[in-house]
Design an enzyme around this catalytic site. Structure first.
Site, short mmCIF file in Angstrom:
data_model
loop_
_atom_site.label_atom_id
_atom_site.label_comp_id
_atom_site.label_asym_id
_atom_site.label_seq_id
_atom_site.Cartn_x
_atom_site.Cartn_y
_atom_site.Cartn_z
N HIS A 181 -33.18 39.76 15.56
CA HIS A 181 -33.54 38.88 16.67
C HIS A 181 -33.73 37.46 16.15
O HIS A 181 -34.02 37.25 14.97
CB HIS A 181 -34.82 39.39 17.32
CG HIS A 181 -35.25 38.64 18.52
ND1 HIS A 181 -36.14 37.58 18.46
CD2 HIS A 181 -34.91 38.77 19.83
CE1 HIS A 181 -36.34 37.11 19.68
NE2 HIS A 181 -35.61 37.81 20.53
N THR A 183 -35.97 35.43 16.07
CA THR A 183 -37.26 35.10 15.44
C THR A 183 -37.38 35.66 14.02
O THR A 183 -38.37 35.38 13.35
CB THR A 183 -38.43 35.64 16.27
OG1 THR A 183 -38.25 37.06 16.44
CG2 THR A 183 -38.50 34.97 17.63
N LYS A 184 -36.40 36.43 13.58
CA LYS A 184 -36.49 37.08 12.27
C LYS A 184 -35.92 36.18 11.17
O LYS A 184 -35.33 35.14 11.44
CB LYS A 184 -35.78 38.43 12.29
CG LYS A 184 -36.30 39.39 13.36
CD LYS A 184 -37.79 39.65 13.21
CE LYS A 184 -38.30 40.74 14.13
NZ LYS A 184 -38.36 40.37 15.54
N ASN A 185 -36.09 36.60 9.93
CA ASN A 185 -35.60 35.81 8.79
C ASN A 185 -34.09 35.65 8.82
O ASN A 185 -33.55 34.58 8.58
CB ASN A 185 -36.00 36.46 7.47
CG ASN A 185 -37.49 36.51 7.25
OD1 ASN A 185 -38.27 36.63 8.18
ND2 ASN A 185 -37.92 36.42 5.99
#
Length: 378
Positions: A181, A183-185
């Site tokens: 997603h 928002t992930k790294n």
């Protein structure tokens, strides 16, 4: 309201659109194209997972895990209350009863010491969630699972490039799940991955991912025709998603170096908050830090609300996180009534600060300065 410093900004390396164009020009943009194959090979060869299958989300990877474990009505699954709803939904959809575990005083991960007392003959799986990319106490989790012969499904949505005693998170349980997603790294807008570490699940996972058919085997020439052979759904993503993700994976080392540096800068700048009784992220000796998110644990809900408002006043977006699932409107009536005070504490008091690749030192100093000034007067 727009923020001068957002909570998150998706990372763009510059190669994503070029690879997407390559995928389009190849004439193969549905699932399991060239870029999907590259992603699978990366996780299997570079990170050491037994088998990797790209999915449309971590939610889908978790739902595949529930199907692979043949979870049925009446089965019980143990997991932390302080987590995202997808972890529970995947098993509730199969009719399971979720038994929620409290968090620890050290961090929001599940209290592994509480697992053994909650295992019953109906327990089928344990789902540890590596919150903020920090490993759960997997030695204890795995010992309980072996003793009672139950499966372990690691929810490693936050945890790419993070380790437990040197082993990649997501590789310790029979199954592991990841999120890409935005928002992930490492991101693909949406997207996920199922890591299959027990080979007995490999062949069936491929079938479940392809609508319950032998389609993948057919395209490899292993069967004369493909047909409906099991339950399943359409869990595989477009190769366009894989193309974006491949550009991210090529830059994993750089992304991780930058995120860890930002995380460490926060840790140094905000260390004085410990003297005020404010909680800071803690790393157990067995865990590593992958720079996924930086959080504070305020002393009360009122304090957290005031801190978020003060940051907002200065153009900074900070956010809280999960409402503990045991107290959610949907599942509270089905919870067994045990108090889970640490899950409630994190639900009321945890706040996440901005952390993304392009966050500048000046912006980070501004965030830390506002937080420190807040605690001079609160």
């Amino acid at each position: 309201m727009s923020f001068a410093i957002p909570f998150n900004k998706p990372y763009f390396s510059g190669h994503e659109t070029r690879y997407i164009e390559q995928a389009v020009r190849s004439g193969k943009i549905s699932g399991d194209g060239l870029f999907t194959q590259r992603v699978h090979a990366y996780f299997e060869q570079q990170l050491g997972f037994g088998r990797a299958l790209l999915t449309t989300s971590c939610t889908d990877a978790l739902e595949m895990a529930a199907l692979l474990l043949d979870i049925r009505p009446g089965d019980e699954v143990l997991m932390p209350s302080f987590t995202f709803v997808s972890a529970a939904n995947a098993f509730v959809l199969r009719g399971a009863k979720v038994i929620f575990i409290d968090s620890t005083p050290l961090n929001p991960n599940l209290d592994a010491g509480a697992l053994a007392a909650l295992v019953t003959p109906r327990t089928r799986a344990i789902v540890p969630v590596h919150y903020a990319g920090i490993a759960c106490d997997m030695d204890t989790v795995l010992a309980v699972a072996r003793q009672h012969q139950v499966a372990v499904v690691e929810d490693a949505a936050h945890a790419i490039d993070s380790y437990h005693h040197g082993r990649p998170l997501g590789s310790l349980g029979q199954l592991g799940t990841f999120s890409f997603h935005e928002t992930k790294n490492i991101i693909a807008g949406e997207g996920g991955l199922l890591a299959i570490n027990d080979p007995k699940y490999g062949a069936r996972a491929e079938i479940i991912r392809e609508k319950g058919t032998s389609r993948s085997a057919f395209f490899r020439g292993e069967v004369a025709k493909y047909s409906w052979v099991d339950v399943g759904s359409s869990f595989l993503p477009s190769d366009i998603i894989a193309a974006y993700l491949w550009a991210q994976l090529e830059n994993l080392a750089d992304i991780q170096q930058r995120r860890r540096a930002i995380w460490q800068r926060y840790a140094h700048a905000l260390a004085p908050l410990a003297a005020h009784g404010v909680g800071l992220p803690q790393l157990p000796a067995y865990a590593t830090n992958n720079g996924h998110l930086f959080y504070l644990v305020c002393r009360s809900l009122a304090e957290r609300t005031a801190l978020i408002a003060e940051l907002r006043h200065h153009g900074i977006m900070a956010v809280f996180h999960y409402v503990p699932l045991h107290s959610s409107p949907y599942y509270h009536p089905q919870h067994d009534g045990r108090a889970l005070p640490w899950a409630d504490h994190y639900g009321n008091c945890l706040v996440r600060l901005p952390l993304f690749y392009e966050l500048t030192a000046a912006e980070q100093d501004h965030v830390a300065g506002v937080v420190l000034q807040f605690y001079q007067t609160y």
